[in-house]
Design an enzyme around this catalytic site. Sequence first.
Site, PDB file in Angstrom:
ATOM      1  N   ARG A 126     -25.169   2.906  13.901  1.00  0.00           N
ATOM      2  CA  ARG A 126     -23.719   3.128  13.677  1.00  0.00           C
ATOM      3  C   ARG A 126     -22.928   3.222  14.984  1.00  0.00           C
ATOM      4  O   ARG A 126     -21.850   3.804  15.027  1.00  0.00           O
ATOM      5  CB  ARG A 126     -23.467   4.373  12.830  1.00  0.00           C
ATOM      6  CG  ARG A 126     -24.117   4.306  11.471  1.00  0.00           C
ATOM      7  CD  ARG A 126     -23.490   5.304  10.506  1.00  0.00           C
ATOM      8  NE  ARG A 126     -24.142   5.232   9.221  1.00  0.00           N
ATOM      9  CZ  ARG A 126     -25.150   6.010   8.852  1.00  0.00           C
ATOM     10  NH1 ARG A 126     -25.595   6.947   9.652  1.00  0.00           N
ATOM     11  NH2 ARG A 126     -25.689   5.867   7.673  1.00  0.00           N
ATOM     12  N   LYS A 141     -12.792  -6.484  20.866  1.00  0.00           N
ATOM     13  CA  LYS A 141     -13.009  -7.250  19.631  1.00  0.00           C
ATOM     14  C   LYS A 141     -14.428  -7.792  19.663  1.00  0.00           C
ATOM     15  O   LYS A 141     -14.824  -8.458  20.626  1.00  0.00           O
ATOM     16  CB  LYS A 141     -12.045  -8.423  19.543  1.00  0.00           C
ATOM     17  CG  LYS A 141     -10.712  -8.068  18.937  1.00  0.00           C
ATOM     18  CD  LYS A 141      -9.943  -9.343  18.642  1.00  0.00           C
ATOM     19  CE  LYS A 141      -8.579  -9.043  18.072  1.00  0.00           C
ATOM     20  NZ  LYS A 141      -7.778 -10.264  17.910  1.00  0.00           N
ATOM     21  N   GLU A 147      -7.080 -19.830  27.989  1.00  0.00           N
ATOM     22  CA  GLU A 147      -6.716 -18.446  27.631  1.00  0.00           C
ATOM     23  C   GLU A 147      -5.841 -17.816  28.718  1.00  0.00           C
ATOM     24  O   GLU A 147      -4.962 -17.011  28.428  1.00  0.00           O
ATOM     25  CB  GLU A 147      -7.970 -17.590  27.390  1.00  0.00           C
ATOM     26  CG  GLU A 147      -8.746 -17.933  26.132  1.00  0.00           C
ATOM     27  CD  GLU A 147      -8.120 -17.410  24.825  1.00  0.00           C
ATOM     28  OE1 GLU A 147      -7.027 -16.806  24.857  1.00  0.00           O
ATOM     29  OE2 GLU A 147      -8.741 -17.630  23.765  1.00  0.00           O
ATOM     30  N   LYS A 201      -3.514  -7.633  29.140  1.00  0.00           N
ATOM     31  CA  LYS A 201      -4.242  -7.356  27.895  1.00  0.00           C
ATOM     32  C   LYS A 201      -4.512  -5.861  27.740  1.00  0.00           C
ATOM     33  O   LYS A 201      -4.418  -5.320  26.640  1.00  0.00           O
ATOM     34  CB  LYS A 201      -5.548  -8.163  27.856  1.00  0.00           C
ATOM     35  CG  LYS A 201      -6.225  -8.062  26.513  1.00  0.00           C
ATOM     36  CD  LYS A 201      -7.245  -9.133  26.261  1.00  0.00           C
ATOM     37  CE  LYS A 201      -7.859  -8.930  24.871  1.00  0.00           C
ATOM     38  NZ  LYS A 201      -8.900  -9.892  24.570  1.00  0.00           N
ATOM     39  N   GLU A 204      -4.734  -4.165  16.317  1.00  0.00           N
ATOM     40  CA  GLU A 204      -3.941  -5.350  15.956  1.00  0.00           C
ATOM     41  C   GLU A 204      -3.065  -5.135  14.714  1.00  0.00           C
ATOM     42  O   GLU A 204      -3.079  -5.916  13.771  1.00  0.00           O
ATOM     43  CB  GLU A 204      -4.875  -6.555  15.757  1.00  0.00           C
ATOM     44  CG  GLU A 204      -4.111  -7.865  15.870  1.00  0.00           C
ATOM     45  CD  GLU A 204      -5.021  -9.093  15.928  1.00  0.00           C
ATOM     46  OE1 GLU A 204      -5.813  -9.216  16.874  1.00  0.00           O
ATOM     47  OE2 GLU A 204      -4.905  -9.924  15.023  1.00  0.00           O
ATOM     48  N   ARG A 261      -0.522  -6.655  19.288  1.00  0.00           N
ATOM     49  CA  ARG A 261      -1.740  -7.385  19.687  1.00  0.00           C
ATOM     50  C   ARG A 261      -1.818  -8.766  19.019  1.00  0.00           C
ATOM     51  O   ARG A 261      -2.503  -9.655  19.524  1.00  0.00           O
ATOM     52  CB  ARG A 261      -2.995  -6.551  19.383  1.00  0.00           C
ATOM     53  CG  ARG A 261      -4.251  -7.186  19.959  1.00  0.00           C
ATOM     54  CD  ARG A 261      -5.468  -6.277  19.952  1.00  0.00           C
ATOM     55  NE  ARG A 261      -6.604  -6.965  20.514  1.00  0.00           N
ATOM     56  CZ  ARG A 261      -7.755  -6.405  20.841  1.00  0.00           C
ATOM     57  NH1 ARG A 261      -7.936  -5.111  20.655  1.00  0.00           N
ATOM     58  NH2 ARG A 261      -8.745  -7.114  21.355  1.00  0.00           N
ATOM     59  N   ASN A 280      -2.793 -13.847  19.777  1.00  0.00           N
ATOM     60  CA  ASN A 280      -3.305 -14.969  18.984  1.00  0.00           C
ATOM     61  C   ASN A 280      -2.476 -16.239  19.181  1.00  0.00           C
ATOM     62  O   ASN A 280      -2.642 -17.202  18.421  1.00  0.00           O
ATOM     63  CB  ASN A 280      -3.318 -14.594  17.495  1.00  0.00           C
ATOM     64  CG  ASN A 280      -4.285 -13.452  17.224  1.00  0.00           C
ATOM     65  OD1 ASN A 280      -5.336 -13.379  17.840  1.00  0.00           O
ATOM     66  ND2 ASN A 280      -3.918 -12.548  16.331  1.00  0.00           N
ATOM     67  N   HIS A 304      -3.838 -19.638  18.402  1.00  0.00           N
ATOM     68  CA  HIS A 304      -5.154 -19.434  17.782  1.00  0.00           C
ATOM     69  C   HIS A 304      -5.214 -19.829  16.301  1.00  0.00           C
ATOM     70  O   HIS A 304      -6.294 -20.120  15.804  1.00  0.00           O
ATOM     71  CB  HIS A 304      -5.614 -17.987  17.954  1.00  0.00           C
ATOM     72  CG  HIS A 304      -6.174 -17.720  19.328  1.00  0.00           C
ATOM     73  ND1 HIS A 304      -5.435 -17.879  20.474  1.00  0.00           N
ATOM     74  CD2 HIS A 304      -7.411 -17.322  19.736  1.00  0.00           C
ATOM     75  CE1 HIS A 304      -6.189 -17.572  21.519  1.00  0.00           C
ATOM     76  NE2 HIS A 304      -7.390 -17.238  21.101  1.00  0.00           N
ATOM     77  N   HIS A 324      -8.181 -22.089  15.917  1.00  0.00           N
ATOM     78  CA  HIS A 324      -9.352 -21.798  15.076  1.00  0.00           C
ATOM     79  C   HIS A 324      -9.535 -22.879  14.019  1.00  0.00           C
ATOM     80  O   HIS A 324     -10.670 -23.237  13.672  1.00  0.00           O
ATOM     81  CB  HIS A 324      -9.203 -20.435  14.400  1.00  0.00           C
ATOM     82  CG  HIS A 324      -9.472 -19.273  15.323  1.00  0.00           C
ATOM     83  ND1 HIS A 324      -9.146 -17.976  15.024  1.00  0.00           N
ATOM     84  CD2 HIS A 324     -10.057 -19.226  16.548  1.00  0.00           C
ATOM     85  CE1 HIS A 324      -9.515 -17.181  16.010  1.00  0.00           C
ATOM     86  NE2 HIS A 324     -10.058 -17.916  16.953  1.00  0.00           N
ATOM     87  N   HIS A 356     -13.699 -23.355  22.071  1.00  0.00           N
ATOM     88  CA  HIS A 356     -12.575 -22.482  21.735  1.00  0.00           C
ATOM     89  C   HIS A 356     -11.327 -22.746  22.597  1.00  0.00           C
ATOM     90  O   HIS A 356     -10.230 -22.942  22.080  1.00  0.00           O
ATOM     91  CB  HIS A 356     -13.030 -21.025  21.866  1.00  0.00           C
ATOM     92  CG  HIS A 356     -11.978 -20.023  21.558  1.00  0.00           C
ATOM     93  ND1 HIS A 356     -11.458 -19.844  20.296  1.00  0.00           N
ATOM     94  CD2 HIS A 356     -11.323 -19.142  22.354  1.00  0.00           C
ATOM     95  CE1 HIS A 356     -10.542 -18.890  20.319  1.00  0.00           C
ATOM     96  NE2 HIS A 356     -10.441 -18.451  21.562  1.00  0.00           N
TER      97      HIS A 356
END
Length: 360
Positions: A122, A144, A186, A222, A232, A236, A240, A243, A247, A259
């Site tokens: 966990r 992330k 990026e 960032k 997010e 945040r 993206n 993206h 994606h 990517h």
Amino acid sequence: MSIQTIHVRTDPEYDVTIGPGLLGECGARLKEVLPLCHMAVVTDSNVAPLYLERVKTSLESAGFRVSAYVFPAGEGSKNFDTLSKILEFLAEEQLTRTDCVAALGGGVTGDMAGLAAALYLRGVKYVQMPTTLLAAVDSSVGGKTAIDLRAGKNLAGAFMQPSAVLCDTDCLKTLPRHVFADGAAEALKTAVLSDERLFAQMEDGLKVSMLEEVIARCAAYKAGVVERDEKEQGERKLLNLGHTVGHAIEKCSDFTIPHGHAVAAGLAIMARATENLGWLTDEAKQCFEEGRIESAVESLGLPSSTEYPPEALAQAALSDKKRAGDSITIVVPSKIGRCELKTIPVSELCSVIEAGWALE
Ligand code: GLY
């Protein structure tokens, strides 16, 4: 070359340390922020022959016990199968809650090792040692973690901040050209979001001599966004930019398009769509220079368009995480250095993509 440090005020708080030679010093540096423990290094088959021995030697000299798991390099490994093998490895190695996972590699390694750390017992600590530009300027910072599902990219994951990020810029100087360009996409995204000066510096390409500064500026921006909106819920989402389409391109290509290349095309498509749909305010119109984002994308050796038609991209984007019910939030560049969030019905996404799809 000086070492730069960006502090990220999340829970846990951590430093992003940027500079040459850091992999060879990782043991001494990590000893400053972690108790001596069992460090399970997760890396891929491209990175292991280059850097694993150096990292192991440094960690062991500092007093860490080290074991290593190497998986086959590539986005195709970013799945449940590899994740479960990493988890079984951590269990076989009897890592305990006071031990740590170290992600040594690019975005795939960092995302997947981070998720393994979030799930195992966990949650155990993990550190990031990015060896690609993409991981350095984006994915190693902000917590992330994820794997891909058949339905799309990064669809199973967790938010889990690392305890440290050590970015050895020596690794980035020998990257193959297309891997370097992937990360440049990026960095350009960050420049469009927040930093007109960085954008101007990158317009003629990204030189190796600029790396420390570019990474530090991306990490600093960032860090601020993540501190204000770690999970997010709002700001945040700006990260993206490019993206949703990016994606979708990755998915349409069965993840053969990397990517950053996909995000670059997504960025150029969104810039053209913004203009063609008349979304710019009068004030923004004065600042928005037609074709500037597209030209910067191209000068970095990245694609500014895609062969996949708008309908296929919109269909692929239906499983995008950024979708909420029948709406999707997209990021719209309103000038270099400023972007806005725009929530549209999912049914409109195809016409938005269509508006920016074709090169002019
Ligand atoms: N790569 C986008 C984010 O970390 O939020």
